[in-house]
Design a protein around this motif. Structure first.
Motif, PDB file in Angstrom:
ATOM      1  N   CYS A 155       2.588  -0.811  -6.161  1.00 49.30           N
ATOM      2  CA  CYS A 155       2.136  -0.028  -5.017  1.00 49.30           C
ATOM      3  C   CYS A 155       0.705   0.420  -5.310  1.00 49.30           C
ATOM      4  O   CYS A 155       0.453   1.138  -6.272  1.00 49.30           O
ATOM      5  CB  CYS A 155       3.051   1.176  -4.805  1.00 49.30           C
ATOM      6  SG  CYS A 155       2.592   2.078  -3.333  1.00 49.30           S
ATOM      7  N   GLU A 156      -0.206  -0.042  -4.491  1.00 47.02           N
ATOM      8  CA  GLU A 156      -1.621   0.320  -4.671  1.00 47.02           C
ATOM      9  C   GLU A 156      -1.873   1.607  -3.895  1.00 47.02           C
ATOM     10  O   GLU A 156      -2.067   1.576  -2.681  1.00 47.02           O
ATOM     11  CB  GLU A 156      -2.526  -0.811  -4.170  1.00 47.02           C
ATOM     12  CG  GLU A 156      -2.294  -2.108  -4.921  1.00 47.02           C
ATOM     13  CD  GLU A 156      -3.360  -3.174  -4.639  1.00 47.02           C
ATOM     14  OE1 GLU A 156      -4.554  -2.863  -4.685  1.00 47.02           O
ATOM     15  OE2 GLU A 156      -2.961  -4.325  -4.378  1.00 47.02           O
ATOM     16  N   ASN A 157      -1.795   2.702  -4.605  1.00 47.92           N
ATOM     17  CA  ASN A 157      -2.028   3.991  -3.954  1.00 47.92           C
ATOM     18  C   ASN A 157      -3.526   4.266  -3.938  1.00 47.92           C
ATOM     19  O   ASN A 157      -4.094   4.783  -4.887  1.00 47.92           O
ATOM     20  CB  ASN A 157      -1.276   5.103  -4.700  1.00 47.92           C
ATOM     21  CG  ASN A 157      -1.497   6.453  -4.036  1.00 47.92           C
ATOM     22  OD1 ASN A 157      -2.254   6.561  -3.065  1.00 47.92           O
ATOM     23  ND2 ASN A 157      -0.852   7.473  -4.555  1.00 47.92           N
ATOM     24  N   ASN A 158      -4.139   3.873  -2.810  1.00 48.38           N
ATOM     25  CA  ASN A 158      -5.601   4.037  -2.692  1.00 48.38           C
ATOM     26  C   ASN A 158      -5.945   5.256  -1.838  1.00 48.38           C
ATOM     27  O   ASN A 158      -7.017   5.326  -1.256  1.00 48.38           O
ATOM     28  CB  ASN A 158      -6.245   2.755  -2.148  1.00 48.38           C
ATOM     29  CG  ASN A 158      -5.768   2.425  -0.744  1.00 48.38           C
ATOM     30  OD1 ASN A 158      -5.003   3.173  -0.125  1.00 48.38           O
ATOM     31  ND2 ASN A 158      -6.214   1.300  -0.213  1.00 48.38           N
ATOM     32  N   GLN A 159      -5.022   6.187  -1.753  1.00 53.81           N
ATOM     33  CA  GLN A 159      -5.228   7.515  -1.130  1.00 53.81           C
ATOM     34  C   GLN A 159      -5.247   7.512   0.390  1.00 53.81           C
ATOM     35  O   GLN A 159      -5.167   8.572   1.009  1.00 53.81           O
ATOM     36  CB  GLN A 159      -6.505   8.208  -1.636  1.00 53.81           C
ATOM     37  CG  GLN A 159      -6.732   8.124  -3.140  1.00 53.81           C
ATOM     38  CD  GLN A 159      -5.601   8.736  -3.952  1.00 53.81           C
ATOM     39  OE1 GLN A 159      -5.040   9.751  -3.559  1.00 53.81           O
ATOM     40  NE2 GLN A 159      -5.239   8.112  -5.061  1.00 53.81           N
ATOM     41  N   TRP A 160      -5.322   6.339   1.015  1.00 50.67           N
ATOM     42  CA  TRP A 160      -5.418   6.280   2.474  1.00 50.67           C
ATOM     43  C   TRP A 160      -4.575   5.148   3.030  1.00 50.67           C
ATOM     44  O   TRP A 160      -4.503   4.077   2.426  1.00 50.67           O
ATOM     45  CB  TRP A 160      -6.884   6.061   2.922  1.00 50.67           C
ATOM     46  CG  TRP A 160      -7.764   7.188   2.494  1.00 50.67           C
ATOM     47  CD1 TRP A 160      -8.478   7.258   1.321  1.00 50.67           C
ATOM     48  CD2 TRP A 160      -7.969   8.432   3.163  1.00 50.67           C
ATOM     49  NE1 TRP A 160      -9.110   8.457   1.243  1.00 50.67           N
ATOM     50  CE2 TRP A 160      -8.832   9.206   2.360  1.00 50.67           C
ATOM     51  CE3 TRP A 160      -7.512   8.971   4.380  1.00 50.67           C
ATOM     52  CZ2 TRP A 160      -9.242  10.486   2.713  1.00 50.67           C
ATOM     53  CZ3 TRP A 160      -7.930  10.239   4.739  1.00 50.67           C
ATOM     54  CH2 TRP A 160      -8.781  10.982   3.907  1.00 50.67           C
ATOM     55  N   ALA A 161      -3.970   5.405   4.165  1.00 51.96           N
ATOM     56  CA  ALA A 161      -3.370   4.346   4.973  1.00 51.96           C
ATOM     57  C   ALA A 161      -4.129   4.425   6.287  1.00 51.96           C
ATOM     58  O   ALA A 161      -3.894   5.338   7.088  1.00 51.96           O
ATOM     59  CB  ALA A 161      -1.886   4.583   5.185  1.00 51.96           C
ATOM     60  N   LEU A 162      -5.089   3.540   6.444  1.00 46.69           N
ATOM     61  CA  LEU A 162      -6.066   3.654   7.515  1.00 46.69           C
ATOM     62  C   LEU A 162      -6.671   5.062   7.441  1.00 46.69           C
ATOM     63  O   LEU A 162      -7.250   5.407   6.417  1.00 46.69           O
ATOM     64  CB  LEU A 162      -5.410   3.325   8.866  1.00 46.69           C
ATOM     65  CG  LEU A 162      -6.187   2.360   9.762  1.00 46.69           C
ATOM     66  CD1 LEU A 162      -5.355   1.758  10.843  1.00 46.69           C
ATOM     67  CD2 LEU A 162      -7.483   2.887  10.262  1.00 46.69           C
ATOM     68  N   GLY A 165       0.811  -1.210   0.000  1.00 47.67           N
ATOM     69  CA  GLY A 165       0.000   0.000   0.000  1.00 47.67           C
ATOM     70  C   GLY A 165       0.845   1.260   0.000  1.00 47.67           C
ATOM     71  O   GLY A 165       2.071   1.212   0.183  1.00 47.67           O
ATOM     72  N   ASP A 166       0.174   2.403  -0.198  1.00 46.76           N
ATOM     73  CA  ASP A 166       0.867   3.685  -0.113  1.00 46.76           C
ATOM     74  C   ASP A 166       1.469   3.865   1.284  1.00 46.76           C
ATOM     75  O   ASP A 166       2.578   4.372   1.434  1.00 46.76           O
ATOM     76  CB  ASP A 166      -0.099   4.847  -0.430  1.00 46.76           C
ATOM     77  CG  ASP A 166      -1.443   4.671   0.245  1.00 46.76           C
ATOM     78  OD1 ASP A 166      -2.241   3.889  -0.283  1.00 46.76           O
ATOM     79  OD2 ASP A 166      -1.665   5.268   1.315  1.00 46.76           O
ATOM     80  N   GLY A 167       0.724   3.412   2.308  1.00 49.22           N
ATOM     81  CA  GLY A 167       1.246   3.529   3.669  1.00 49.22           C
ATOM     82  C   GLY A 167       2.461   2.634   3.863  1.00 49.22           C
ATOM     83  O   GLY A 167       3.514   3.069   4.360  1.00 49.22           O
ATOM     84  N   ALA A 168       2.340   1.388   3.434  1.00 54.64           N
ATOM     85  CA  ALA A 168       3.449   0.436   3.584  1.00 54.64           C
ATOM     86  C   ALA A 168       4.686   0.900   2.830  1.00 54.64           C
ATOM     87  O   ALA A 168       5.813   0.571   3.206  1.00 54.64           O
ATOM     88  CB  ALA A 168       3.011  -0.936   3.083  1.00 54.64           C
TER      89      ALA A 168
HETATM   90 MG   LIG Z   1      -3.448   2.750   1.200  1.00 58.03          MG
END
Ligand SMILES: [Mg+2]
Ligand SMILES: Cc1ncc(C[n+]2csc(CCOP(=O)(O)OP(=O)(O)O)c2C)c(N)n1
Length: 329
Positions: A173-180, A146-149
């Motif tokens: 990298c799946e940038n889904n706009q949020w990390a939690l 993820g983007d956060g990871a």
């Molecule tokens: Mg994310």
């Protein structure tokens, strides 16, 4: 790069629809108290998980994350297996000891369980790619994070090592706009996450993560590079997490306007429209697909609910480091 046949187009669509329908059913079961663990939905991210896995050869290796249900489906994990896992049954991948999407199946190329302390599966995938290279096997590893990871030490170390050794691996990298609840603007200062690739000295490609054909083609090119001995590629697939972090998260921190805007780019509706334009899909075929998917899910839920739980005395067998109480969100 292999071109997709019309039949493959349709199966991409069907697998994305299966992913969404399974998650919707699992979520409903969660609210009815019939699942054991939480559901981490990949709604909105189906094109990434499904499209990229189509780009792999049968003996390549993949290390999915917990929102990559589509990857499991494409690799042949059955819907029965998935519901046995969600429902914590003894015949599931984790034998009922964990009910998230921690399914591995080395014989079908899902080499690594999604590992909860992020992004621990990324360095493992790098290790698999290293083994392929040492053994001179023309096989490729694909991993997601993820983007956060992407901000963690293990991710930087893993990608850097793969870059230095020119390993046959693709990083998505799946940038889904949020990390939690942390927005990407609070996560990194770069304008585009893909710019990180330059720091590792490997090619970086940003792709529309809601366009399944673009994801497929981008991944297929990266897989071909890896197989050709040219090393890793960093792909940033830009998308949006359309649900909360897990079923327990109402995600009130996500602006409704953002969800509305991304809903317009829904990957399944979008690809369905494309198939209709190409005369590969019409209402009657779509209804037929819906019927087949719901029958497949009904069968799987019934099978899982008829499956036994693990006997209590086996609760601590095969458990590594039991007693370390670590809870991740
Ligand atoms: Mg994310
Ligand atoms: C090392 C570590 N720190 C914190 C957590 C708690 N946690 C679980 S998921 C998550 C956010 C992950 O965001 P991202 O990498 O963008 O993936 P996404 O959930 O968006 O798919 C966090 C902080 C964790 N699992 N592991």
């Amino acid at each position: 790069m292999d071109r997709l046949t019309p039949q493959k187009y349709l199966s991409l669509y069907i697998d994305m629809r299966r992913m969404r329908a399974i998650e919707e059913k699992a979520t409903a079961l969660y609210y009815e108290g019939r699942t054991i663990g939480r559901i981490y939905s990949g709604r909105g991210q189906e094109a990434i998980s499904v499209g990229s896995t189509y780009a792999l050869a049968a003996d390549d290796a993949v290390a999915p994350m917990n929102r990559d249900l589509g990857t499991h489906l494409v690799r042949g994990i059955t819907v029965r297996e998935i519901f046995c896992q969600y429902l914590g049954r003894a015949n599931s991948s984790n034998r009922g000891k964990d009910a998230g999407l921690h399914i591995s199946s080395p014989e079908r190329g899902v080499m690594v369980n999604m590992i909860s302390n992020l992004p621990a599966s990324l360095p493992v995938a790098v290790g698999i790619a290293l083994a392929f290279k040492i053994r001179r096997e023309l096989r490729v590893a694909l991993t997601y994070f993820g983007d956060g990871a992407s901000s963690t030490g293990a991710s930087h170390e893993g990608i850097n090592f793969a870059a230095v050794r020119r390993l046959p691996i693709v990083f998505i990298c799946e940038n889904n706009q949020w990390a939690l609840s942390t927005a990407t603007s609070k996560q990194f200062a770069l304008e585009h996450l893909v710019e990180r690739a330059a720091g590792y000295g490997i090619p970086g490609i940003q792709v529309d993560g809601n366009d399944v054909l673009a994801v497929y083609e981008t991944t297929a090119e990266a897989v071909a590079r890896a197989r050709g001995g040219e090393g890793p590629t960093f792909i940033e697939a830009v998308t949006m997490r359309m649900k909360g972090h897990s079923v327990t998260d109402p995600a009130q921190y996500v602006p409704q306007s953002m969800l509305d805007a991304w809903e317009q780019k829904d990957p399944i509706r979008r690809f369905g429209n494309h198939l209709r334009q190409e005369n590969l899909l019409d209402d009657s075929l779509d209804e037929n697909i819906t019927g087949k998917i719901s029958a497949e899910i009904d069968d799987a839920v019934a099978y899982a609910e008829a499956s036994p739980f693990l006997p209590a005395e086996e609760a601590v067998t095969d458990v590594y480091a039991e007693g370390i109480a670590t809870t991740y969100a």
